[in-house]
Scaffold this active site. Sequence first.
Site, PDB file in Angstrom:
ATOM      1  N   ASP A  43     -61.006  41.169  98.625  1.00 37.44           N
ATOM      2  CA  ASP A  43     -62.368  41.279  99.644  1.00 37.44           C
ATOM      3  C   ASP A  43     -63.199  41.897  98.941  1.00 37.44           C
ATOM      4  OD1 ASP A  43     -63.471  42.242 102.167  1.00 37.44           O
ATOM      5  OD2 ASP A  43     -63.298  44.331 101.604  1.00 37.44           O
ATOM      6  N   ILE A  44     -64.737  41.778  99.413  1.00 34.57           N
ATOM      7  CA  ILE A  44     -65.856  42.007  98.815  1.00 34.57           C
ATOM      8  C   ILE A  44     -66.438  43.443  98.993  1.00 34.57           C
ATOM      9  CG2 ILE A  44     -68.129  41.263  98.250  1.00 34.57           C
ATOM     10  CD1 ILE A  44     -67.329  38.536  98.760  1.00 34.57           C
ATOM     11  N   ASP A 223     -60.051  46.803 102.162  1.00 31.75           N
ATOM     12  CA  ASP A 223     -60.208  48.216 102.425  1.00 31.75           C
ATOM     13  C   ASP A 223     -60.413  48.297 104.123  1.00 31.75           C
ATOM     14  OD1 ASP A 223     -62.841  46.770 102.695  1.00 31.75           O
ATOM     15  OD2 ASP A 223     -64.075  48.802 103.239  1.00 31.75           O
TER      16      ASP A 223
END
Length: 272
Positions: A43-44, A223
């Site tokens: 994920d970024i 997250d």
Amino acid sequence: MKSELAEMALDQKRTILDDETPETVPVPHALVPHLDEIAILLDIDGTLLDLMPTPREVWVPPGLSETLNRLTERTSGALALVSGRSLNDIDLIFAPDVFRAVAGHGAEMRLSVDSEADDVHAPPLDKELKRRLAAIAKLSPGILLEDKGYSLALHYRLAPHAERAIYESVSLIRADLPNAPIEVLPGKFVCEIKHSGFTKASGVRELMKHEPFSGRRPLFIGDDVTDETVFAIMPDMDGLAFSVGRRAMGVNGHFDAPSDVRAFLARLLDPR
Ligand SMILES: [Mg+2]
């Protein structure tokens, strides 16, 4: 009706976000298989990059792109970014580097970095629906509207008091359009409305069917609430799931902050 629906959306959000436990479970390095065997899925926002007051303010810290490029090489290309952002947006953030990706919560996919022609795009969200949802941003100054094409995000980090009003308004629109194939994704100070036909998990499942990902063990780090769909499917693929900032349900371990994720990735290249 109005407040009941909003209550349900907020309850769902609370259940997920309240599931935080203070205990720290560091990611055991021995758990990570050799780079020949894994696919690295990242994920970024809030995972690789620190969260900023608005999504446009994120930046790529020095060294991260090089780490990602070297990991891509060492895994024979089996590294992908998995984000709610559009491919276009991801490319702008990491320019000039281009990475394989599952974007737009699974609405877009890039399997090859050589040709844009191979990128996969789902149809965008209905225009009229977008127009109605966009009007919610006028509820309060500080609500930022982000049109991602396949979804629409209402960011309220700068207007946290507007949370309930935003969810109530979204619920009203949904009640008006009971057959619209949309779903609401509650996130960190963001309410996102997307097509219900795909998720990050459906995108990852599809990605893992293709070279150079197929046959490898996925290692996913994320997250937020939307990453939980991916945590949930990791066991099906003999994969590993790590969360950031909190210990999410069903993960193998967790990192405290994006800086820890970046350090972990750099260490994968040089275990000493
Ligand atoms: Mg995130």
